[in-house]
Design an enzyme around this catalytic site. Structure first.
Site, PDB file in Angstrom:
ATOM      1  N   ARG A 120       0.849  -1.186   0.000  1.00 42.85           N
ATOM      2  CA  ARG A 120       0.000   0.000   0.000  1.00 42.85           C
ATOM      3  C   ARG A 120       0.887   1.240   0.000  1.00 42.85           C
ATOM      4  O   ARG A 120       1.755   1.390   0.860  1.00 42.85           O
ATOM      5  CB  ARG A 120      -0.909   0.004   1.233  1.00 42.85           C
ATOM      6  N   HIS A 165      -2.916  10.932   0.910  1.00 40.31           N
ATOM      7  CA  HIS A 165      -2.335  10.738   2.241  1.00 40.31           C
ATOM      8  C   HIS A 165      -1.666  12.058   2.651  1.00 40.31           C
ATOM      9  O   HIS A 165      -0.456  12.148   2.806  1.00 40.31           O
ATOM     10  CB  HIS A 165      -1.352   9.566   2.227  1.00 40.31           C
ATOM     11  N   GLU A 210      -7.208   8.455   6.696  1.00 38.92           N
ATOM     12  CA  GLU A 210      -7.470   9.088   7.987  1.00 38.92           C
ATOM     13  C   GLU A 210      -8.086  10.476   7.906  1.00 38.92           C
ATOM     14  O   GLU A 210      -7.433  11.485   8.189  1.00 38.92           O
ATOM     15  CB  GLU A 210      -6.168   9.141   8.810  1.00 38.92           C
ATOM     16  N   ASN A 351      -6.832   1.870  10.069  1.00 36.20           N
ATOM     17  CA  ASN A 351      -5.485   2.097  10.589  1.00 36.20           C
ATOM     18  C   ASN A 351      -5.602   2.024  12.102  1.00 36.20           C
ATOM     19  O   ASN A 351      -6.309   2.818  12.714  1.00 36.20           O
ATOM     20  CB  ASN A 351      -4.958   3.487  10.216  1.00 36.20           C
ATOM     21  N   TYR A 353      -3.596   1.656  15.893  1.00 40.65           N
ATOM     22  CA  TYR A 353      -2.345   1.682  16.645  1.00 40.65           C
ATOM     23  C   TYR A 353      -2.550   1.463  18.139  1.00 40.65           C
ATOM     24  O   TYR A 353      -1.811   0.735  18.767  1.00 40.65           O
ATOM     25  CB  TYR A 353      -1.625   3.023  16.430  1.00 40.65           C
ATOM     26  N   GLU A 421      -3.094  -0.079   8.135  1.00 37.12           N
ATOM     27  CA  GLU A 421      -1.884   0.293   8.874  1.00 37.12           C
ATOM     28  C   GLU A 421      -1.978  -0.294  10.269  1.00 37.12           C
ATOM     29  O   GLU A 421      -3.063  -0.329  10.864  1.00 37.12           O
ATOM     30  CB  GLU A 421      -1.737   1.818   9.050  1.00 37.12           C
TER      31      GLU A 421
HETATM   32  C1  GBH Z   1      -0.819   7.097  10.859  1.00 39.19           C
HETATM   33  O1  GBH Z   1      -1.564   7.919  11.684  1.00 39.19           O
HETATM   34  C2  GBH Z   1      -0.534   7.779   9.563  1.00 39.19           C
HETATM   35  O2  GBH Z   1      -1.432   7.359   8.559  1.00 39.19           O
HETATM   36  C3  GBH Z   1       0.878   7.612   9.105  1.00 39.19           C
HETATM   37  O3  GBH Z   1       1.146   8.504   8.069  1.00 39.19           O
HETATM   38  C4  GBH Z   1       1.811   7.787  10.276  1.00 39.19           C
HETATM   39  O4  GBH Z   1       3.148   7.785   9.912  1.00 39.19           O
HETATM   40  C5  GBH Z   1       1.547   6.677  11.243  1.00 39.19           C
HETATM   41  O5  GBH Z   1       0.221   6.669  11.620  1.00 39.19           O
HETATM   42  C6  GBH Z   1       2.367   6.762  12.509  1.00 39.19           C
HETATM   43  O6  GBH Z   1       2.067   7.897  13.232  1.00 39.19           O
HETATM   44  O7  GBH Z   1      -2.270  14.745  18.723  1.00 39.19           O
HETATM   45  O8  GBH Z   1       0.089  14.414  19.142  1.00 39.19           O
HETATM   46  O9  GBH Z   1      -1.523  13.040  20.300  1.00 39.19           O
HETATM   47  C7  GBH Z   1      -1.786   7.432  12.962  1.00 39.19           C
HETATM   48  C8  GBH Z   1      -2.867   8.228  13.591  1.00 39.19           C
HETATM   49  C9  GBH Z   1      -1.293   9.544  14.847  1.00 39.19           C
HETATM   50  C10 GBH Z   1      -3.662   9.630  15.187  1.00 39.19           C
HETATM   51  C11 GBH Z   1      -1.096  10.300  16.126  1.00 39.19           C
HETATM   52  C12 GBH Z   1      -3.460  10.306  16.464  1.00 39.19           C
HETATM   53  C13 GBH Z   1      -2.164  11.697  17.772  1.00 39.19           C
HETATM   54  C14 GBH Z   1      -1.063  12.691  17.755  1.00 39.19           C
HETATM   55  N1  GBH Z   1      -2.543   8.844  14.812  1.00 39.19           N
HETATM   56  N2  GBH Z   1      -2.264  11.064  16.482  1.00 39.19           N
HETATM   57  S1  GBH Z   1      -1.208  13.815  19.083  1.00 39.19           S
END
Ligand code: GBH
Length: 529
Positions: A120, A165, A210, A351, A353, A421
């Protein structure tokens, strides 16, 4: 498999509010009874289906570099990092990044080393259309993507393309970007160019990566480009245009390009949220947070009724009135628009995490008025015994991937799903021995197996990420790669971490073997792949 049933029982005891997953817990409990015997026996039974699609994911701005190469136009990340470098933690940018623009053959070699079924990646809109509009196509940019795609196809790797993206052409941003009501048309025009150029060979499409990070982080705060900070206004307006743009692109694809086998979906950032306690307040808070995080972008497309989610809309309508606005900050759709968007999907992209516990009364913070945070007014908490990654927001929350999958199964009538993801960050100093990443991936992949057992319509899994990359506001200080990238080295040499070997073994055997240790750190390409 008995450990799963236990897991569910614990989960439900700690959290009686997980009513939605309890049923599925019982289903798995029943399955669990069938599987007797040792762990080894259980593992053997738990195989990923042969046609389950394993891959890795990346994004254009994070890896490509070549920011102004061969006629590429400026995008909002070029613009922000060049004019406002201090917003990035290490003041870096994606000008060169992992230089995939020049290293695409090496990228595909890595895919072959891992034995990926699919890859992807996203297209840089301004590399293809330097001004954002379809009047001027940059042939060199098209050539780059043709090379990338053809190189994958040569080795039987299925490309999955994300149209957007986060790297909007700056010229469109100058016209308001996602806040301009014409945005859906601009996105449809871009989509047509791209489907026309690559649709003969590419059959998996994701319109947006996202939406929350695009709309909330980009337009409602200062945590993503274009750091507009239009609190309480930007995210809702952007949401309207984004979902309409998705639907336009989807219908165009299905009508004119998809043929019998092309599919198109959209991918959400799915943080798992669950109530901190069994109070009514925490239950409501959790629902509001889900609606603000992803429901506002998914309900118009996936829900039976269509349109924006009700509880969030009610809150914003009410607060807007109290705050003296002439009309609600939550925009409306026409009946035709609601019908046009409803059901405009082939799959739900996830996605995932991490997770948080949500409260309506605890951990509350001060927020600007108006703002989305003030609208929903919830507190979040992540227990300190959840293992922490290098990223401040990323903790390993127990079984959160499984819980998300079960929630979507129930909420949207078990749509086809792809995990687009999933991954874990470390710091560079940690080197190639990334046992914490290995632990995270193994737990996640067990959740994938749990979900398949529970009948979730899940078709694939993409690890984030193939290699280290520009981690947005965190620059190069956080690493998500299965391969380490040496950003000091002009060649941007890529070296596999331990997790790369572990992931490769899962793909080869279709089994999660928790005892597997790579015999060496020398990577090769398996014949026959
Ligand atoms: C993904 O987002 C992205 O699609 C990708 O590009 C990225 O590299 C990857 O994750 C890793 O980060 O407001 O400071 O607490 C993940 C989505 C990222 C959503 C962090 C919430 C909180 C940041 N998340 N975010 S903060």
């Amino acid at each position: 498999m008995l450990h799963i049933s236990q897991k569910f029982k614990d989960m439900c005891e700690v959290n009686p509010h997980l009513a939605s997953v309890v049923d599925y817990g019982l289903i798995i409990l029943n399955l669990g009874v069938l599987a007797i015997g040792s762990n080894a026996f259980t593992r053997q039974q738990r195989k990923f289906p042969e046609d389950f699609m394993f891959g890795t994911a990346t994004a254009s701005y994070q890896i490509e570099g070549g920011w102004d190469a061969d006629g590429k136009g400026e995008n909002i990340w070029d613009h922000m990092t060049h004019t406002n470098p201090t917003v990035i933690k290490d003041q870096s940018n994606g000008d060169i990044a992992a230089d995939s623009y020049n290293n695409y053959k090496r990228d595909v070699e890595m895919m072959r080393e891992l034995g990926l079924d699919a890859y992807r990646f996203s297209l840089s809109w301004s590399r293809i259309l330097p001004d954002g509009f379809a009047n001027r196509i940059n042939d060199a940019g098209v050539q780059f993507y043709n090379n990338y795609i053809n190189e994958m196809l040569k080795y039987g790797i299925t490309p999955m393309i994300t149209l957007y993206h986060w790297d909007l052409p700056q010229k469109l941003q100058d016209l308001g970007g996602f806040l301009n009501p014409l945005f859906p048309e601009w996105f449809e025009d871009y989509s047509r160019v791209v489907f026309d150029l690559f649709g003969d060979r590419v059959k998996y499409w994701i319109t947006f990566n996202e939406p929350r990070e695009v709309c909330y982080q980009g337009y409602d705060t200062v945590t993503m480009a274009p750091i507009l900070n239009a609190t309480g206004i930007g995210a809702y307006l952007c949401a309207k245009h984004l979902v309409l743009a998705h639907a336009r692109s989807y219908h165009l694809y299905k009508k004119e390009f998809a043929g019998d086998d092309g599919i198109c979906g959209i991918t959400y950032a799915m943080t798992w949220t669950e109530p901190l306690t069994d109070s009514k307040e925490d239950e409501i808070a959790t629902e509001l947070m889900r609606q603000a995080d992803w429901g506002i972008y998914s309900e118009p497309i996936f829900s039976e009724n269509g349109g924006f989610p009700k509880e969030l809309t009610d809150v914003v309508n009410q607060k807007s009135k109290e705050q003296g606005f002439s009309r609600s900050r939550m925009p409306e759709f026409t009946k035709e628009e609601i019908e046009f968007m409803r059901g405009a999907y082939d799959f739900f992209g996830i996605n995932h995490y991490t997770g948080v516990l949500v409260s309506g009364t605890e951990y509350l913070q001060e927020h600007p008025v108006p703002s989305m945070h003030d609208d929903i007014n919830v507190g979040t908490f992540a227990p300190s015994d959840w293992p922490a990654a290098a990223s401040s927001w990323l903790k390993q929350s127990p079984d959160s991937l499984l819980k998300i999958l079960l929630l979507i199964k129930e909420k949207y009538n078990n749509p086809v799903m792809y995990i687009t993801e999933n991954g874990w960050s470390t710091r560079l100093e940690q080197g190639l021995e990334d046992d914490d990443r290995v632990r995270y991936y193994r737990a996640a992949l067990e959740n994938v197996l749990d979900a398949l057992d529970a009948g979730v319509n899940l078709k694939g899994y993409m690890a984030w990420s193939l290699m280290d990359n520009f981690e947005w506001m965190q620059g190069y200080t956080e690493r998500f790669g299965l391969y380490e990238v040496d950003f000091e080295d002009p060649a941007r040499t890529r070296t596999p971490r331990k997790s790369a070997f572990i992931y490769k073994e899962v793909l080869r055997t279709r089994v999660v073997d928790h005892d597997y240790e790579p015999p060496s750190m020398i990577m090769t390409i398996d014949e026959g792949k």
